[in-house]
Structures are given as C-alpha cells and as structure tokens.
Design a protein around this motif. Structure first.
Motif, short mmCIF file in Angstrom:
data_model
loop_
_atom_site.label_atom_id
_atom_site.label_comp_id
_atom_site.label_asym_id
_atom_site.label_seq_id
_atom_site.Cartn_x
_atom_site.Cartn_y
_atom_site.Cartn_z
N LEU A 143 16.12 -3.41 39.88
CA LEU A 143 15.46 -4.71 39.74
C LEU A 143 16.49 -5.84 39.70
CD1 LEU A 143 12.98 -6.44 39.35
CD2 LEU A 143 13.06 -5.95 36.91
N ALA A 144 17.59 -5.61 39.00
CA ALA A 144 18.64 -6.63 38.92
C ALA A 144 19.16 -6.97 40.31
CB ALA A 144 19.77 -6.15 38.02
N HIS A 145 19.36 -5.93 41.13
CA HIS A 145 19.84 -6.17 42.50
C HIS A 145 18.82 -6.96 43.30
CE1 HIS A 145 20.57 -5.10 46.78
NE2 HIS A 145 21.85 -5.23 46.41
N ALA A 146 17.53 -6.63 43.15
CA ALA A 146 16.47 -7.34 43.89
C ALA A 146 16.39 -8.81 43.48
CB ALA A 146 15.13 -6.65 43.68
N LEU A 147 16.68 -9.09 42.21
CA LEU A 147 16.58 -10.47 41.70
C LEU A 147 17.90 -11.23 41.84
CD1 LEU A 147 14.52 -9.87 38.41
CD2 LEU A 147 13.68 -10.56 40.66
N GLY A 148 18.95 -10.53 42.25
CA GLY A 148 20.23 -11.20 42.43
C GLY A 148 20.92 -11.56 41.14
N ILE A 149 20.69 -10.75 40.08
CA ILE A 149 21.34 -11.00 38.79
C ILE A 149 22.02 -9.72 38.34
CG2 ILE A 149 19.69 -12.80 38.09
CD1 ILE A 149 18.23 -10.75 36.41
N SER A 150 22.86 -9.83 37.33
CA SER A 150 23.56 -8.65 36.84
C SER A 150 22.63 -7.78 35.99
CB SER A 150 24.78 -9.07 36.01
OG SER A 150 24.35 -9.69 34.80
N THR A 151 22.97 -6.51 35.91
CA THR A 151 22.18 -5.58 35.11
C THR A 151 22.23 -5.97 33.63
OG1 THR A 151 22.70 -3.82 36.68
CG2 THR A 151 21.82 -3.15 34.56
N SER A 152 23.37 -6.41 33.16
CA SER A 152 23.48 -6.81 31.75
C SER A 152 22.61 -8.02 31.45
CB SER A 152 24.94 -7.10 31.40
OG SER A 152 25.44 -8.17 32.19
N TYR A 153 22.57 -8.96 32.39
CA TYR A 153 21.72 -10.15 32.21
C TYR A 153 20.24 -9.75 32.17
CZ TYR A 153 19.83 -14.86 33.06
OH TYR A 153 19.15 -16.04 32.98
N LEU A 154 19.83 -8.85 33.09
CA LEU A 154 18.45 -8.37 33.08
C LEU A 154 18.13 -7.66 31.77
CD1 LEU A 154 15.73 -7.78 34.41
CD2 LEU A 154 16.76 -5.78 35.49
N ASN A 155 19.05 -6.86 31.28
CA ASN A 155 18.83 -6.15 30.02
C ASN A 155 18.63 -7.14 28.87
OD1 ASN A 155 18.90 -3.62 28.37
ND2 ASN A 155 20.64 -4.66 27.46
N GLN A 156 19.42 -8.22 28.87
CA GLN A 156 19.27 -9.24 27.82
C GLN A 156 17.91 -9.93 27.90
OE1 GLN A 156 22.86 -11.47 28.74
NE2 GLN A 156 23.80 -10.80 26.82
N ILE A 157 17.43 -10.16 29.13
CA ILE A 157 16.09 -10.78 29.30
C ILE A 157 15.03 -9.84 28.76
CG2 ILE A 157 14.37 -11.56 30.97
CD1 ILE A 157 16.62 -12.53 32.74
N GLU A 158 15.13 -8.54 29.11
CA GLU A 158 14.13 -7.58 28.68
C GLU A 158 14.16 -7.37 27.17
OE1 GLU A 158 13.49 -4.81 32.65
OE2 GLU A 158 14.34 -3.93 30.84
N GLN A 159 15.29 -7.59 26.54
CA GLN A 159 15.40 -7.44 25.09
C GLN A 159 15.12 -8.75 24.36
OE1 GLN A 159 15.74 -4.48 23.65
NE2 GLN A 159 15.81 -3.55 25.70
N ASN A 160 14.67 -9.79 25.12
CA ASN A 160 14.38 -11.11 24.56
C ASN A 160 15.62 -11.75 23.92
OD1 ASN A 160 11.72 -11.42 25.34
ND2 ASN A 160 10.90 -10.48 23.47
N GLN A 161 16.78 -11.39 24.44
CA GLN A 161 18.01 -12.03 23.99
C GLN A 161 18.34 -13.24 24.87
OE1 GLN A 161 20.91 -8.91 24.11
NE2 GLN A 161 19.98 -7.75 22.42
N ARG A 162 17.74 -13.31 26.05
CA ARG A 162 17.90 -14.44 26.94
C ARG A 162 16.51 -14.85 27.43
NH1 ARG A 162 23.21 -14.56 29.19
NH2 ARG A 162 22.55 -16.43 30.35
N PRO A 163 16.28 -16.15 27.61
CA PRO A 163 14.96 -16.59 28.09
C PRO A 163 14.78 -16.32 29.58
CG PRO A 163 16.42 -18.48 27.87
CD PRO A 163 17.18 -17.30 27.33
N LEU A 164 13.52 -16.27 29.99
CA LEU A 164 13.19 -16.11 31.40
C LEU A 164 13.22 -17.48 32.05
CD1 LEU A 164 12.25 -14.08 33.57
CD2 LEU A 164 9.90 -14.63 32.95
N THR A 165 14.22 -17.74 32.88
CA THR A 165 14.41 -19.06 33.48
C THR A 165 13.53 -19.22 34.72
OG1 THR A 165 16.23 -18.31 34.87
CG2 THR A 165 16.80 -19.13 32.67
N MET A 166 13.33 -20.46 35.12
CA MET A 166 12.50 -20.73 36.28
C MET A 166 13.08 -20.12 37.56
SD MET A 166 9.73 -21.84 37.44
CE MET A 166 9.11 -22.70 35.98
N PRO A 167 14.40 -20.19 37.82
CA PRO A 167 14.91 -19.54 39.04
C PRO A 167 14.61 -18.04 39.08
CG PRO A 167 16.54 -21.06 38.16
CD PRO A 167 15.46 -20.97 37.14
N VAL A 168 14.76 -17.35 37.94
CA VAL A 168 14.46 -15.92 37.91
C VAL A 168 12.96 -15.70 38.11
CG1 VAL A 168 14.51 -13.82 36.50
CG2 VAL A 168 16.44 -15.40 36.46
#
Length: 474
Positions: free
Chosen positions: A24-49
């Motif tokens: 999924l991270a590859h499909a969205l063009g983001i790093s796996t660690s960033y995606l993991n932080q989003i899924e753990q609610n450690q980072r917000p879901l931004t409009m570009p994502v």
C-alpha cells in the motif's frame, strides 16, 4: 483546523484489499514507516494522501470525511442516550473515528430496539395491550428514507439520464411543460388531458393511453407529474435496478422506492443538474429567483438543491425538511451531516416552526447545536389550496439548511455576522435527547438524566436536571 486521524479506517481498507503495508505504501508513494504511523494514529491523514487513496482505489472520500464522522457522533449520542452509564463525548468521538463499523452496528441495534418498542406501543393501543409477532425491523417508508440517505440524497444515474433526455428533447426553462406533452404523444402515443376535479393529481390509464393531470396544479407541478410518468416509461429498467437494493426488504418498500426514484428523475428533468447548479451559483442560491427562472415552486427548488452532490461538481450540501403545524416531519433529506432525531419531536426554537406565524415570508436563522456545530437555515410556508370551498387544503413549512462554513455562498447570509458565535440561536435535536439543561422550551425530561424535583423551588426551566451524585431534594 482539527487534524484528521483515520488510521483504523485506512488499515481496514488495506486488509479488505489484502495488501501488505509495503504494497500500500508503494501504491500511495509514501514510505512504509509513514504509512505505519498513519495506521497507528501517530500521524494525521493528509489531503494529498487522501486524494492518492481515491485515485488508487476509486473509493468515495466520504469514507474518510469529517462530515461522516460528525454524523456518526450525533447518531451515537442519540442512540446511547438511554445507556445505563453516562458515556462521555470523548469516548463517543473515539468510537466514531476509530471503529465506525462498530458505531454503525450500535446505532442499528438501538434503532431496531426503539422501533420494536414503538411498534409494540402502537399495537397495544389498537389491540388492547396485545401485540403481534413478526414484521420487518423497519416500516417500508423508513426503508426508502434509509435508501436515499445511504446515497446522500443523490442518484447519479438518474441525473445523467435526465440530462441526456433534456438535451435530446431540446427542452429549456419554462418550456418543459409543452415539451413533455409533445414527447408523450409522439413517442408513447399517450394523450394528456385534464382530470376531473378531485384529489387525484395524476392518473394514467394504460388501456386508453390517457394521462389525467389535475387542472388545479400550476404549470410547473403539472410538468413534474408528467415527468414522473415519463420516468416509468423511459427509465423504468434503471429504476427497477436501483429499487432492487438490499436496503429495501419488501415489495411495498420497493414500490415506494420506485415512486421516489421516479419523482427524483422528474425533478432532475425539470432542473437538469449542470444548468441548475450553474444558475444557483450565479444567483447565490436565491430560492425564489430560481423558482421564477425555472418555472417551479419553492419546495421543488429546495428539494433539488439538497441533491447537488455530484463528485466533480458539488453544490452547497443542504439538508431539506418539510413539517406541518403539528410538528410532523413528512419529508427530510440530507446531503451532509445534519442529524434528524429518531427519538421523536424536534426543537421549538428552530425557525421552521415560526414560519407558520408569518406565512409566505422567507425567514432566516443562524442556529447552533449542543455540539457547537452552527448552521444557516432558511424557512418559508407553502400552501396547497383545496379544489373547492369547504375542502381542507395543506400548509407546510419548508426549511433548507447548510453548515455555517458554506453560508457565505448564500444570499440569505447577508446582514449576519457569521464569525460571531453569540449571534447563533441555541437549538437541539429533540427535547428527549437535548443536552441544554437550561432551555425554557423543554417539553420532556432528558432521557437518562434524573429530574431535580424540589417541592420548595420552582424554576423557569421545565424538568431541571439533577447534578450527578446530588441528593434527592426531598
């Protein structure tokens, strides 16, 4: 602006698609660690994502919208009002944000519980404290209402079909009436005649191929009835497909849905989406000016405005409501997150009820709900006169509302200080679930809260609420 944390929803989407985080991270063009932080609610879901998710999966971004979350929160507060233990707003918000499927399940369970109680009470009145077994969980008309609610009151296939027919037939504003008569005659060999005076607005006889239309209707209303009949003739298969939704569980619900869908098509034909939206924007959503331009009534314009939710060309997301003098809500549609209570009743401080005291006049109100969300409301009465002396007519109040953040686009916001919270009238959903403890208009005690009954004290507020842990004043 509040940050949007939607980790659980994103993780659920990924698991439903059977994707690993790295995929999924590859499909969205983001790093796996960033995606993991989003899924753990450690980072917000931004409009570009979010836009990337929409582009990759083609899903409705409403799945991640704050409006959907707000709707869930208000419905949860309503559903959990009778819980044995008081549940905080923070807990409700956490549930709506991170476990929306669980939230919807709780809402559905409580809804069925209430409907069972109401059905039992109604049967007891009729049968003398007896009740009947069986029956569906919801009445057919409620199933139809739920069907349109699930579509955000926007049926895109019917809108597209209506626009195609409008262009092919060469229709134009205020000329649809004559065009429909000609089309019915030329393509379907159906003759349109005036019906005998009475209560029937439209009656089609398939044997004689005659469509009877009430002469008591205005030209725009007659066109609406003809367009409704045309819907069954020209887009009947599409209506059948839409009415086969699993939300509609019985033949009566499906028949009612077919009529509702045909009515939707009729409104879309008289007021084609792109032309109507462009005109509405140009005229700052002035309902009466729109009515004169298109040759239809106040209610028809309001109803159509509540359907303009085409993803690539959205209008102001409105909520539409029609009530009678007794407070009965006979129509309600919402393209956004305003919450209509299922408990029964509504707020007497709502401007829609004042409209009956000033018939024919457009009234405005900036109103704030207990959760702090603020809305601009427009209300006016509409009257349908009887066909003869002594016969009762019909009077309704029509209200159209939108979130305050869209109010600047409406002509009706002129003169209001939209940035001043104190200018808003405090209203509630319904007395039984309203949290405004100091409201002098309260008609019922709040469900789940004890009344501070004190023989030696009278207050302006009916049913004053006892503070948690307070002793019985008696």
């Amino acid at each position: 602006m509040r940050k949007t944390f939607m980790g659980v929803r994103l993780r659920r989407l990924r698991e439903e698609r059977r994707l690993k985080q790295v995929e999924l991270a590859h499909a969205l063009g983001i790093s796996t660690s960033y995606l993991n932080q989003i899924e753990q609610n450690q980072r917000p879901l931004t409009m570009p994502v979010l836009l990337k998710i929409n582009a990759v999966f083609g899903i409705d971004v409403q799945l991640f919208s704050e409006d959907e979350e707000a709707r869930l929160i208000t419905e949860l507060r309503d559903s959990l009002a009778e819980a044995p233990e008081q549940i905080s707003l923070a807990e409700i918000r956490e549930l709506a944000t991170n476990m929306p499927a669980v939230a919807r399940t709780l809402i559905g369970l409580q809804r069925r519980h209430r409907e069972m109680i109401e059905r039992t009470e109604a049967m007891a009145d009729q049968l003398g404290n007896q009740w009947l077994a069986g029956g569906s969980a919801r009445m057919p008309f409620e199933q139809v209402r739920e069907f349109f609610h699930a579509h955000n009151n926007h049926i895109e296939p019917l809108d597209q079909a209506a626009e195609r027919l409008y262009r092919e037939a060469g229709f134009a504003p205020r000329m649809v009436h004559s065009g429909l008569i000609e089309r019915l005659q030329r393509l379907h060999d159906i003759r349109v005649v005036h019906a005998q005076p009475g209560s029937v607005q439209r009656r089609y006889d398939p044997d004689t191929r005659i469509l009877h239309i009430s002469p008591d209707l205005r030209a725009g209303q007659q066109a609406f009835q003809m367009a409704t009949q045309l819907a069954f003739l020209e887009v009947g298969d599409l209506i059948d497909d839409l009415a086969s939704s699993p939300v509609l569980t019985g033949s009566e619900a499906r028949r009612l849905a077919r009529i509702g869908l045909a009515n939707y098509f009729a409104g879309a034909l008289l007021l084609p989406y792109a032309d109507f939206l462009a005109t509405a924007e140009a005229q700052s959503y002035d309902i009466e000016r729109l009515g004169r331009h298109f040759g239809v009534g106040f209610e028809t314009i309001c109803h159509r405005l509540s359907t303009l939710q085409r993803p690539e060309a959205r209008g102001v997301p409105f909520f539409f409501i029609r009530v009678d003098r007794a407070g009965n809500i006979s129509k309600r549609q919402s393209a956004t997150d305003f919450h209509f209570s299922r408990v029964g009743g509504s707020c007497p401080l709502w401007k829609v009820y004042e409209a009956f005291a000033q018939p024919g006049r457009v009234l405005r109100q900036v109103a704030q709900m207990p959760d702090g969300r603020t809305y601009l409301w427009v209300a006016r009465t509409v009257r349908r006169t009887a066909g003869a002396f002594g016969e009762p007519g019909k009077t309704f109040a029509i209200a159209l509302g939108c979130d305050i953040r869209h109010a600047h686009r409406l002509v009706y916001s002129r003169g209001f200080d939209l940035s001043d919270p104190s200018a808003a009238t405090p209203i509630g959903v319904a007395c039984k679930v309203c949290e405004r403890t100091a409201c002098p208009q309260r008609a019922f005690p709040m469900i789940g809260r004890a009344v501070a009954a004190d023989e030696n004290r009278a207050t302006l507020t009916p049913y004053p609420v006892a503070l948690p842990g307070s002793a019985d004043p008696r």
